[in-house]
Write a protein that holds these residues in place. Structure first.
Motif, PDB file in Angstrom:
ATOM      1  N   VAL A  42       0.861  -1.181   0.000  1.00 15.24           N
ATOM      2  CA  VAL A  42       0.000   0.000   0.000  1.00 15.24           C
ATOM      3  C   VAL A  42       0.898   1.232   0.000  1.00 15.24           C
ATOM      4  N   ILE A  43       0.800   2.016  -1.058  1.00 10.10           N
ATOM      5  CA  ILE A  43       1.601   3.226  -1.218  1.00 10.10           C
ATOM      6  C   ILE A  43       0.723   4.433  -0.900  1.00 10.10           C
ATOM      7  N   ALA A  44       1.080   5.179   0.141  1.00 12.18           N
ATOM      8  CA  ALA A  44       0.323   6.371   0.533  1.00 12.18           C
ATOM      9  C   ALA A  44       1.172   7.607   0.269  1.00 12.18           C
ATOM     10  N   ASP A  45       0.633   8.569  -0.470  1.00 10.40           N
ATOM     11  CA  ASP A  45       1.401   9.775  -0.756  1.00 10.40           C
ATOM     12  C   ASP A  45       1.242  10.787   0.374  1.00 10.40           C
ATOM     13  N   SER A  46       1.824  11.956   0.202  1.00  5.21           N
ATOM     14  CA  SER A  46       1.837  12.967   1.266  1.00  5.21           C
ATOM     15  C   SER A  46       0.449  13.504   1.591  1.00  5.21           C
ATOM     16  N   GLN A  47      -0.515  13.290   0.685  1.00  2.00           N
ATOM     17  CA  GLN A  47      -1.880  13.746   0.912  1.00  2.00           C
ATOM     18  C   GLN A  47      -2.797  12.614   1.377  1.00  2.00           C
ATOM     19  N   GLY A  48      -2.204  11.450   1.645  1.00  2.00           N
ATOM     20  CA  GLY A  48      -2.988  10.342   2.150  1.00  2.00           C
ATOM     21  C   GLY A  48      -3.661   9.484   1.092  1.00  2.00           C
ATOM     22  N   ARG A  49      -3.469   9.800  -0.170  1.00  2.00           N
ATOM     23  CA  ARG A  49      -4.053   8.984  -1.239  1.00  2.00           C
ATOM     24  C   ARG A  49      -3.286   7.672  -1.352  1.00  2.00           C
ATOM     25  N   GLU A  50      -4.006   6.570  -1.575  1.00  4.72           N
ATOM     26  CA  GLU A  50      -3.385   5.242  -1.544  1.00  4.72           C
ATOM     27  C   GLU A  50      -3.510   4.513  -2.877  1.00  4.72           C
ATOM     28  N   ARG A  51      -2.464   3.755  -3.165  1.00  7.22           N
ATOM     29  CA  ARG A  51      -2.470   2.812  -4.288  1.00  7.22           C
ATOM     30  C   ARG A  51      -2.062   1.454  -3.746  1.00  7.22           C
ATOM     31  N   GLU A  52      -2.662   0.399  -4.278  1.00  7.21           N
ATOM     32  CA  GLU A  52      -2.357  -0.939  -3.788  1.00  7.21           C
ATOM     33  C   GLU A  52      -1.739  -1.797  -4.885  1.00  7.21           C
ATOM     34  N   ARG A 117      19.374   2.587  -5.470  1.00  4.43           N
ATOM     35  CA  ARG A 117      18.727   3.326  -4.399  1.00  4.43           C
ATOM     36  C   ARG A 117      17.751   4.345  -4.987  1.00  4.43           C
ATOM     37  N   ALA A 118      16.960   3.847  -5.938  1.00  4.75           N
ATOM     38  CA  ALA A 118      15.859   4.620  -6.518  1.00  4.75           C
ATOM     39  C   ALA A 118      14.556   3.903  -6.173  1.00  4.75           C
ATOM     40  N   SER A 119      13.453   4.599  -6.339  1.00  3.17           N
ATOM     41  CA  SER A 119      12.152   4.060  -5.964  1.00  3.17           C
ATOM     42  C   SER A 119      11.845   2.754  -6.685  1.00  3.17           C
ATOM     43  N   PHE A 120      11.375   1.777  -5.910  1.00  3.76           N
ATOM     44  CA  PHE A 120      10.964   0.489  -6.456  1.00  3.76           C
ATOM     45  C   PHE A 120       9.498   0.588  -6.858  1.00  3.76           C
ATOM     46  N   VAL A 121       9.252   0.596  -8.167  1.00  6.16           N
ATOM     47  CA  VAL A 121       7.925   0.691  -8.790  1.00  6.16           C
ATOM     48  C   VAL A 121       7.037   1.741  -8.107  1.00  6.16           C
ATOM     49  N   GLY A 122       7.588   2.916  -7.880  1.00  8.14           N
ATOM     50  CA  GLY A 122       6.811   4.022  -7.357  1.00  8.14           C
ATOM     51  C   GLY A 122       6.535   3.996  -5.869  1.00  8.14           C
ATOM     52  N   SER A 123       7.160   3.065  -5.143  1.00  2.38           N
ATOM     53  CA  SER A 123       6.948   2.968  -3.703  1.00  2.38           C
ATOM     54  C   SER A 123       8.019   3.752  -2.956  1.00  2.38           C
ATOM     55  N   HIS A 124       7.933   3.744  -1.618  1.00  2.00           N
ATOM     56  CA  HIS A 124       8.939   4.396  -0.790  1.00  2.00           C
ATOM     57  C   HIS A 124      10.113   3.466  -0.490  1.00  2.00           C
ATOM     58  N   ARG A 192      14.548   9.205   6.343  1.00  2.00           N
ATOM     59  CA  ARG A 192      13.925   7.984   5.829  1.00  2.00           C
ATOM     60  C   ARG A 192      13.951   6.946   6.945  1.00  2.00           C
ATOM     61  N   VAL A 193      12.804   6.292   7.208  1.00  2.00           N
ATOM     62  CA  VAL A 193      12.690   5.395   8.364  1.00  2.00           C
ATOM     63  C   VAL A 193      11.993   4.098   7.962  1.00  2.00           C
ATOM     64  N   TYR A 194      12.633   2.976   8.302  1.00  2.00           N
ATOM     65  CA  TYR A 194      12.023   1.649   8.143  1.00  2.00           C
ATOM     66  C   TYR A 194      11.595   1.145   9.511  1.00  2.00           C
ATOM     67  N   ARG A 212       6.942  -0.974   7.281  1.00  2.00           N
ATOM     68  CA  ARG A 212       6.602   0.319   6.684  1.00  2.00           C
ATOM     69  C   ARG A 212       7.874   1.112   6.433  1.00  2.00           C
ATOM     70  N   MET A 213       7.936   1.754   5.270  1.00  2.00           N
ATOM     71  CA  MET A 213       9.017   2.671   4.940  1.00  2.00           C
ATOM     72  C   MET A 213       8.418   4.066   4.777  1.00  2.00           C
ATOM     73  N   THR A 214       8.952   5.013   5.544  1.00  2.00           N
ATOM     74  CA  THR A 214       8.476   6.394   5.505  1.00  2.00           C
ATOM     75  C   THR A 214       9.582   7.299   4.975  1.00  2.00           C
ATOM     76  N   ASP A 215       9.234   8.171   4.051  1.00  2.00           N
ATOM     77  CA  ASP A 215      10.189   9.141   3.510  1.00  2.00           C
ATOM     78  C   ASP A 215       9.734  10.529   3.912  1.00  2.00           C
ATOM     79  N   ARG A 216      10.470  11.166   4.804  1.00  2.00           N
ATOM     80  CA  ARG A 216      10.069  12.459   5.338  1.00  2.00           C
ATOM     81  C   ARG A 216      10.347  13.601   4.371  1.00  2.00           C
ATOM     82  N   ARG A 217      11.136  13.344   3.352  1.00  2.00           N
ATOM     83  CA  ARG A 217      11.415  14.396   2.368  1.00  2.00           C
ATOM     84  C   ARG A 217      10.253  14.563   1.398  1.00  2.00           C
ATOM     85  N   ILE A 218       9.810  13.457   0.815  1.00  2.00           N
ATOM     86  CA  ILE A 218       8.738  13.532  -0.177  1.00  2.00           C
ATOM     87  C   ILE A 218       7.369  13.348   0.464  1.00  2.00           C
ATOM     88  N   GLY A 219       7.350  12.853   1.709  1.00  2.00           N
ATOM     89  CA  GLY A 219       6.095  12.624   2.401  1.00  2.00           C
ATOM     90  C   GLY A 219       5.503  11.267   2.052  1.00  2.00           C
TER      91      GLY A 219
END
Length: 231
Positions: A42-52, A117-124, A192-194, A212-219
């Motif tokens: 589940v990928i959640a962006d900085s605005q809380g929108r989710e993709r599964e 060290r780039a995004s894996f298929v659009g995830s964090h 960045r926090v795992y 869960r992986m959180t990226d505080r830069r991009i949200g």
């Protein structure tokens, strides 16, 4: 930590930093002879929108205990990513090789070392997070030891190849699973926090069932939930 695990006495105590790192790497990526897992992303962006995403991971160990290894990741759902495939050949004594197959383009793309060290298929998560980073790429230091955790600071030996200045790992003494990892930039800020959110015993092996992986830069953050694990 917010995660209840077994006591430290249940495992053989590691005595050196090298032993701690090797054991943590083995526990994270080499348990059992081989492995298979089905999971939901589940990928959640900085605005809380989710993709599964739903995917299957296969693992084959060419050598046991931190040796050569192969990972195969296949995306099942949704339909726009179905068939997307990620393949990794991990080399114990050399550079890992990674490929991504994109069915919409019928294209096999080799993941260059500078893209690991780039995004894996659009995830964090990064490509390197999926199959693991070689412990030999970093210098490790035990900075704290508590009743339940070894706290390690790891600094890259070749800093120009990564975006972090260092990372700190909390490794649970009872299971040797890293339950939290914080990545720091040159200013010393954790960007960045795992986190391991759920750990269960599967076929006798302590296994992270949700992380869960959180990226505080991009949200935003990405949560992985394992629906089935087999060793």
């Amino acid at each position: 930590m917010g995660l209840v695990l077994m006591t430290a006495a249940a495992e053989t105590v590691a005595t050196t930093v090298e032993q701690i790192v090797a054991k943590a790497n083995e526990t994270s990526y080499y348990q059992g002879d081989d492995g298979k897992a089905q999971l939901r992303m589940v990928i959640a962006d900085s605005q809380g929108r989710e993709r599964e995403r739903e995917l299957t991971i296969l693992r084959r160990d060419d050598e046991s205990g931190n040796g050569d290894q192969r990972f195969f990741v296949y995306f099942e759902r949704p339909s726009d990513v179905r068939g997307t495939t990620f393949l990794v050949w991990k080399r114990a004594d050399g550079a890992d090789e990674r490929w991504l197959y994109l069915p919409a383009l019928d294209l096999v793309k080799r993941i260059a070392a500078n893209d690991e060290r780039a995004s894996f298929v659009g995830s964090h998560y990064f490509y390197e997070d999926v199959s693991g980073r070689s412990p030999n790429e970093d210098a490790h230091e035990l900075v704290e030891e508590t009743d339940d955790y070894y706290v390690l600071k790891s600094t890259p030996k070749n800093p120009i190849t990564v975006e972090f200045a260092s990372f700190t790992s909390w490794i649970h003494k009872g299971t040797f699973l890293p339950v939290k990892v914080e990545y720091y930039d040159e200013k010393g800020e954790a960007y960045r926090v795992y986190e391991a959110l759920d750990v269960q015993q599967v076929e006798g092996f302590y296994t992270v069932m949700q992380s869960r992986m959180t990226d505080r830069r991009i949200g935003g953050s990405t949560t992985l939930t394992y629906k089935q694990v087999n060793y």
